[in-house]
Design a protein around this motif. Structure first.
Motif, PDB file in Angstrom:
ATOM      1  N   ASP A 224     -31.714  44.242 163.236  1.00 14.52           N
ATOM      2  CA  ASP A 224     -31.613  43.461 161.990  1.00 14.52           C
ATOM      3  C   ASP A 224     -30.862  42.137 162.156  1.00 14.52           C
TER       4      ASP A 224
ATOM      5  N   ASP B 178     -31.560  39.014 162.719  1.00 12.91           N
ATOM      6  CA  ASP B 178     -31.993  37.822 161.968  1.00 12.91           C
ATOM      7  C   ASP B 178     -31.748  37.989 160.464  1.00 12.91           C
ATOM      8  N   LYS B 179     -32.021  39.210 159.987  1.00 16.20           N
ATOM      9  CA  LYS B 179     -31.819  39.495 158.562  1.00 16.20           C
ATOM     10  C   LYS B 179     -30.339  39.336 158.173  1.00 16.20           C
ATOM     11  N   LEU B 180     -29.478  39.868 159.024  1.00 18.12           N
ATOM     12  CA  LEU B 180     -28.037  39.782 158.759  1.00 18.12           C
ATOM     13  C   LEU B 180     -27.582  38.323 158.814  1.00 18.12           C
TER      14      LEU B 180
ATOM     15  N   GLU C 198     -29.288  35.645 158.352  1.00 15.31           N
ATOM     16  CA  GLU C 198     -29.811  34.872 157.224  1.00 15.31           C
ATOM     17  C   GLU C 198     -28.958  35.098 155.962  1.00 15.31           C
ATOM     18  N   ALA C 199     -28.666  36.375 155.700  1.00 16.17           N
ATOM     19  CA  ALA C 199     -27.841  36.693 154.520  1.00 16.17           C
ATOM     20  C   ALA C 199     -26.457  36.057 154.649  1.00 16.17           C
TER      21      ALA C 199
ATOM     22  N   LYS D 156     -25.575  34.138 163.777  1.00 14.19           N
ATOM     23  CA  LYS D 156     -25.938  35.185 164.745  1.00 14.19           C
ATOM     24  C   LYS D 156     -24.751  35.472 165.668  1.00 14.19           C
TER      25      LYS D 156
ATOM     26  N   SER E 191     -22.431  40.012 150.853  1.00 10.90           N
ATOM     27  CA  SER E 191     -23.705  40.707 151.147  1.00 10.90           C
ATOM     28  C   SER E 191     -23.694  41.407 152.504  1.00 10.90           C
TER      29      SER E 191
ATOM     30  N   MET F  97     -24.492  45.349 153.844  1.00  9.21           N
ATOM     31  CA  MET F  97     -25.601  45.671 154.752  1.00  9.21           C
ATOM     32  C   MET F  97     -25.075  46.447 155.976  1.00  9.21           C
TER      33      MET F  97
END
Ligand code: NAD
Length: 499
Positions: A79, A81-83, A85-86, A99, A180, A184
């Motif tokens: 995850d 990229d998702k992390l 981005e958030a 990152k 956020s 996560m």
């Protein structure tokens, strides 16, 4: 618009206090969501939940606990990229830098896979006739971490990974500015196999922090943030009988000796001074060239590089060197400090105060600023600016240069750039600062060493991550045992000695 509540008992739950804080998009200045601010009752409920779950987790053998960390590392990679981005959306830092924030936390999770090894005790056979002595490391129970906005992935992981791998249940109170990612991370820990109730995220402000400091069931508090709050946390937590480590602000110097490779030193200063818009506790904020000639060469090379820095929103990816500051308040504070530096007589050789980002005029951007001729007595020298502002404080010789960081209030990080081994060695030995770089601008120790500043940058006696991470969140029990023949010889009334 989205709403962030808390993560308690293995799931997201809505806040019940009726209080919340706004979450901004720092690039646009718009409100994008809200985060619940916990009441005392909500904190108490989370602690009760954690307390009930902890004994079974502590009784799970350390290898199985380590397997949860192993799986967690896989999920973080999945995850990433998702992390990131958030993280960028709420913090404002660039995507590659976000990152890096996740990666430096992941490395601590990776280190914590060594929990079975880190938790081993010691054993002395035959310490007396029929007597063996051994020590064991046990978890404390329910422990907590209170973390800052500037590394919303890395610093929570510095705290909860060793604590949980050691068998504790954890209450995380992250920064309300960028909540956020911590939520996560908690979800990923559950997906990795962590039982519900072992990692809880309770969002909040001073009220939630005070509830942690006063809770009789929380045994230890690890804090990272500004020095004024660190001192407060340390004082109140310790007076309530808790184990506390509290890391604070910084003013990190980089000394440039006349023999240093000037191009490398300048590149190092650009990255360490302006990366993440200077919102790093290990940012270099003071450059100390030794001798007028070194200073002139440094300034000449620095100015064009500072002027060429690319600023923008995280969506611009690799095309941006740094993004906006975290809040409007932070932007105003930094601009105010730059004005103060001009009033105090420092020479502002690059002025970023009027920077406006086209299409993002309401974002919390500040252009890169560079001061020359900064002196010890100035407010801009004494204060942690936490923005894209680098000060050059000229020193006439090595002794005057080393005296600057040595006599500064803060003692987080420091660096020297030189080709001379003797100077570097003397510097590393004498300097009264926790983390030292030799031709390395941001000497952030890797996960298997420990991280911690001295003086007003750290209160308490154990560092973060590495072996100290496990020591802080465990306590040692020493057992002296005699089996069974000692007892059959009858009672002893004088104190046993080894004579
Ligand atoms: P901060 O001190 O404002 O906040 C840190 C935490 O304390 C947050 O969770 C916040 O909610 C809470 N808090 C804020 N005000 C409080 C109050 N009055 N009473 C109780 N709790 C309160 O820090 P920040 O702005 O989030 O982070 C930036 C600071 O953190 C900088 O000074 C930076 O140098 C420092 N920092 C230090 C390290 C380190 O390891 N030494 C690492 C990263 C950041």
């Amino acid at each position: 618009m989205y709403e962030i509540g808390h993560f308690i008992g293995g799931e997201r739950v809505a806040g019940k206090s009726g209080r919340s804080a706004e979450i901004f998009n720092p690039a646009t200045g718009e409100v994008q969501g809200s985060v619940a601010l916990a009441s005392n009752e909500e904190m108490r409920a989370a602690v009760e939940n954690a307390k009930a779950a902890q004994p079974a987790w502590a009784a799970t053998n350390p290898q199985r606990r380590a397997r949860v960390m192993m799986k967690f590392v896989d999920l973080l990679n999945r995850d990433m990229d998702k992390l990131a981005e958030a993280l960028s959306k709420e913090h404002g830092k660039t995507f590659p830098d976000a990152k890096g924030d996740v990666q430096r936390g992941l490395e601590v999770a990776e280190f914590c896979i060594a929990a079975p090894q880190m938790l081993k005790g010691e054993f002395s056979e035959g310490a007396g006739p029929g007597i063996d002595i051994y020590s064991i490391r046990q978890p404390l129970g329910v422990v907590a971490g209170i973390t800052p906005f500037n590394f919303p992935a890395m610093i929570p992981m510095w705290k909860f990974c060793p604590a949980i791998a050691a068998g504790n249940a954890f209450i995380l109170k992250p920064s309300e500015r960028d909540p956020s990612v911590p939520m996560m991370l908690a979800e990923l820990m559950i997906e990795a196999g962590l039982p519900a109730g072992i990692l809880n995220v309770v969002n909040g402000d001073k009220g939630a922090v005070d509830a942690i400091l006063d809770d009789p069931d929380i045994e230890a508090v690890g804090f990272v943030g500004s020095t004024a709050i660190a001192k407060y946390i340390y004082g109140r937590g310790c007076s309530n009988g808790k184990r506390v480590q509290a890391f604070g602000g910084a003013k990190n110097h980089m000394i440039i000796m006349p023999d240093a490779d000037m191009d490398k030193a300048v590149d190092a200063l650009i990255g360490a001074g302006y990366g993440a818009a200077g919102e790093r506790c290990m940012a270099v904020s003071v450059a100390v060239p030794v001798g007028e000639e070194t200073a002139d060469r440094l300034i000449e090379k620095l100015i064009p590089k500072v002027e060429a820095l690319k600023i923008g929103p995280w969506t611009a990816g690799n095309d941006v060197d740094f993004g906006p500051l975290v809040t409007r308040e932070a932007q105003k504070r930094v601009l105010g400090l730059v004005d103060r530096g001009v009033e105090e007589g420092a020479k502002l050789v690059v002025d970023g105060r009027n920077f406006r980002m086209q299409g993002y005029e309401d974002g919390f951007f500040v252009g890169a600023c560079l001061f020359d001729n900064v002196t010890k007595d100035m407010d801009i020298y004494k204060t942690e600016i936490f923005g894209p502002v680098l000060s050059v404080a000229r020193a006439k010789d090595y002794e005057e240069a080393i005296d600057l960081p040595m006599s500064h209030e803060y003692g987080n990080g420091v660096a020297i750039f030189t080709r001379d081994g003797d100077a570097a060695r003397d510097f590393a030995s004498r300097i009264n600062i926790g983390m030292v770089g030799i031709n390395v601008p941001i000497p952030v120790p890797l996960a298997y060493y420990t991280f911690g500043g001295w003086k007003a940058s750290g209160f308490g006696d154990l560092n973060q991550h590495g072996a100290d991470g496990f020591r802080f969140y465990t306590r040692t029990k020493t057992v002296t045992s005699r089996w069974p023949s000692g007892i059959k010889d009858g009672a002893e009334f004088s104190i046993p000695t080894m004579k």
